[in-house]
Design a protein around this motif. Structure first.
Motif, PDB file in Angstrom:
ATOM      1  N   GLY A 190       0.934  -1.166   0.088  1.00 40.32           N
ATOM      2  CA  GLY A 190       0.048  -0.014   0.127  1.00 40.32           C
ATOM      3  C   GLY A 190       0.667   1.300   0.192  1.00 40.32           C
ATOM      4  N   ASN A 191       0.418   2.321  -0.574  1.00 43.19           N
ATOM      5  CA  ASN A 191       1.135   3.486  -0.666  1.00 43.19           C
ATOM      6  C   ASN A 191       0.198   4.757  -0.905  1.00 43.19           C
ATOM      7  N   PRO A 209       7.956   7.413  -4.257  1.00 47.17           N
ATOM      8  CA  PRO A 209       7.042   7.588  -5.357  1.00 47.17           C
ATOM      9  C   PRO A 209       6.148   6.219  -5.710  1.00 47.17           C
ATOM     10  N   PRO A 210       5.005   6.167  -6.108  1.00 52.42           N
ATOM     11  CA  PRO A 210       4.203   5.191  -6.281  1.00 52.42           C
ATOM     12  C   PRO A 210       4.566   4.152  -7.597  1.00 52.42           C
ATOM     13  N   TYR A 238       6.704   1.105  -6.791  1.00 54.21           N
ATOM     14  CA  TYR A 238       5.833   0.066  -5.970  1.00 54.21           C
ATOM     15  C   TYR A 238       5.123  -0.787  -7.184  1.00 54.21           C
ATOM     16  N   ALA A 239       4.515  -0.102  -7.914  1.00 55.84           N
ATOM     17  CA  ALA A 239       3.569  -0.656  -8.999  1.00 55.84           C
ATOM     18  C   ALA A 239       4.395  -1.465  -9.893  1.00 55.84           C
ATOM     19  N   SER A 240       5.567  -1.139 -10.244  1.00 52.20           N
ATOM     20  CA  SER A 240       6.410  -1.845 -11.294  1.00 52.20           C
ATOM     21  C   SER A 240       6.902  -3.153 -10.355  1.00 52.20           C
ATOM     22  N   PHE A 267       5.318  10.770 -11.784  1.00 48.94           N
ATOM     23  CA  PHE A 267       4.615   9.937 -10.904  1.00 48.94           C
ATOM     24  C   PHE A 267       3.381   9.585 -10.787  1.00 48.94           C
ATOM     25  N   SER A 268       2.944   8.394 -10.834  1.00 43.80           N
ATOM     26  CA  SER A 268       1.546   7.682 -10.989  1.00 43.80           C
ATOM     27  C   SER A 268       0.681   8.529 -10.009  1.00 43.80           C
ATOM     28  N   THR A 269      -0.621   8.447 -10.631  1.00 45.07           N
ATOM     29  CA  THR A 269      -1.716   9.428  -9.756  1.00 45.07           C
ATOM     30  C   THR A 269      -2.922   8.746 -10.043  1.00 45.07           C
TER      31      THR A 269
END
Length: 531
Positions: free
Chosen positions: A261-262, A270-271, A274-276, A479-481
């Protein structure tokens, strides 16, 4: 030194505690441990004892243990180990640990080595920290009614990173909950070869205030902040050794169920990284993103208050340590909460989040002078995106007033209907510098009818060794959003060269020219769809 089990059955009440903990880089946001809800009777309360726990290399870790009420010597309860966040003592998880113990877990939390009263020096999730995890598990199996077949790890920030790393080194770990952590340390604080200045400074400052940094950490931090390119290979090797993605094959082979979770606006981790990492996991997995900054999404849960992140963490442990059929594994594994909406959205995987994309052409040629802050920036580490989370106040800039001498600006059409932005915005452009090194920072704004821009996302980019006057291509992921663009608004891309969040590498007299050759047009790829 606390007495070994079965003396752990002695009931201890938490009482009234309100301890403010200074969070920092690689650590939790400021949190407090509050008194849990209604105090249970002595007969039904889980017991709490503080212990000196042997760590690796002969050091002592300061820890505490919650044991379920009524536990007997022959009992076997699932075990959860919670390493503390950066600069945070062992009381960090008291509220959550008691709730977990109330539901039948043995919970061991400990102050990470080098901080406060724990022994050793700060190794930044290095091999000694990972060895500490195994030592704590060994101790818990010998001194508590813990089940060796049902062991979980969890934590916030620094504790999250250590937990993920441990899952690749200790096969006994069956479930992990990693909140506001990192999977790739280099991509987190040195993204696109740009030092994240405020994050690193907080790391160093908090380490000095609350612990004992190792010589290796002091040297690495000095090289990092000093922009010593000759030391770059050493810094990258140091970071890779401390990145869960480096041990991806071992983590997958061990097969632990991993929940991550982030926050969208995490200015420490940055997210994207984590997503990668999530996409590469092969075992049971779950990814959750919410509004906020570093560790703010789970902060209220550390106070003992109702919190979605911790609710799902408990469900995850219940499913994979207790075997409960609570449905969490039947839900869409990627769960998102928009920065501007209160609802949750589920997706089957991360690539489905930004599946709908639109290109915005970045035509023309724009030249900007470096070394001057145009007024566009990403805010203040651990503060600005927390304000966005709680009072809907992201960093803002007046797009018409930004000085075009120091900022390149491109604007989309105004959208007649509301739009969803979900995922990762990607910039492709051609840059020509008059120096061999340089830094640019890209910002995406939601520009309203009066020209006020609210920051949607940003990211820095640094280059070295380029031939002055020769164009080169730049591909940059912002950065993802997850953001909802109102009807009548438009998107504005702003590029400048200075941001207080980052160290910039623009020599005196630097100029950057952005162009869009016919053979390689510049564009912004936005994961955009009509709301």
């Amino acid at each position: 030194m606390g007495r070994p089990y079965p003396a752990l059955r002695t009931t201890a009440s938490i009482g009234t505690a309100a301890v403010l903990i200074a969070g920092a880089a690689l650590g939790a946001a400021p949190v407090a441990v509050a008194q849990p809800p209604a105090a249970p009777t002595a007969a039904s309360a889980p017991s709490l004892k503080f212990h000196d726990i042997p760590g690796s290399g002969g050091i002592t870790l300061k820890g505490n243990v919650f044991t379920p009420a009524g536990a007997e010597p022959g009992d076997r309860h699932p075990l959860i180990v919670l390493p503390t966040s950066w600069a945070t003592p062992q009381i960090e998880y008291l509220a959550q640990a008691q709730q977990l113990a109330d539901s039948g877990y043995v919970v061991v939390s400990y102050t990470s080595r080098g901080f406060w009263l724990s022994g050793g020096r700060i190794e930044v999730a290095g091999p000694p920290d990972i060895a500490d995890v195994s030592a704590v598990i060994d101790w818990a199996l010998a001194h508590t009614p813990a089940d060796p077949q049902r062991i979980g790890m969890g934590g916030v920030s620094y504790g999250a990173g250590i937990s993920l790393l441990a899952a690749g080194h200790d096969k006994r770990i069956k479930a992990v909950v990693a909140l506001s952590g990192w999977a790739d340390l280099i991509d987190s604080i040195y993204s696109s070869r740009t030092q994240h200045l405020q994050a690193a400074a907080l790391l160093g400052g908090a380490g000095l205030l609350t612990g004992r940094p190792s010589d290796e950490l002091n040297t690495t931090l000095a090289d990092f902040l000093g922009s010593d390119l000759a030391k770059e290979p050493d810094m990258i090797a140091w970071g890779k050794k401390r990145s869960p993605v480096t041990y991806l094959d071992a983590i997958n082979a061990n097969g632990a169920a991993v929940m991550m979770g982030n926050a969208w606006g995490d200015t420490i981790f940055p997210p994207n990284q984590y997503a990668s990492f999530y996409e590469k996991l092969s075992g049971p997995k779950r990814l959750e993103f919410r509004p906020g900054d570093h560790a703010t999404a789970e902060a209220t849960g550390l106070l003992g208050l109702s919190n979605d992140t911790w609710t799902d963490a408990h469900r995850w442990f219940d499913r994979y340590l207790k075997g409960e059929r609570n449905g969490i594994d039947q839900e869409q594994p990627v769960q998102l909460k928009s920065r501007t909406d209160s609802g949750y959205e589920g997706y089957p995987d991360w690539k489905s989040v930004g599946a709908d994309r639109k290109r915005i052409a970045l035509s023309g040629t724009k030249k900007i002078y470096a070394n001057v802050d145009s007024g566009a920036d990403g805010g203040i580490v651990m503060l600005s995106n927390a304000l966005d989370q709680f009072v809907k106040l992201p960093p803002v800039a007046s797009i018409p007033l930004l000085p075009r001498t120091f900022a390149g600006v491109w604007q989309s059409e105004r959208y007649g209907s509301a739009q969803h932005i979900r995922g990762t915005v990607k910039l492709h452009t051609t840059v020509t510098g008059n120096k061999e090194s340089g830094t640019l920072v890209a910002y995406l704004y939601d520009e309203g009818p009066l020209g006020l821009g609210k920051l949607v996302s940003n990211a820095p980019y640094t280059f070295h060794g380029q031939t002055p006057g020769r164009p080169f291509g730049v591909d940059l992921e912002l950065f993802s959003t997850a953001y909802d663009l109102p009807a009548g608004h438009r998107l504005a891309l702003v590029v400048d060269t200075v941001d207080p969040l980052y160290i910039e590498h623009n020599p005196a007299g630097s100029q950057l020219t952005f162009s869009s050759p016919d053979t390689d047009p510049s564009y912004l790829s936005v994961p955009l769809r009509e709301k």
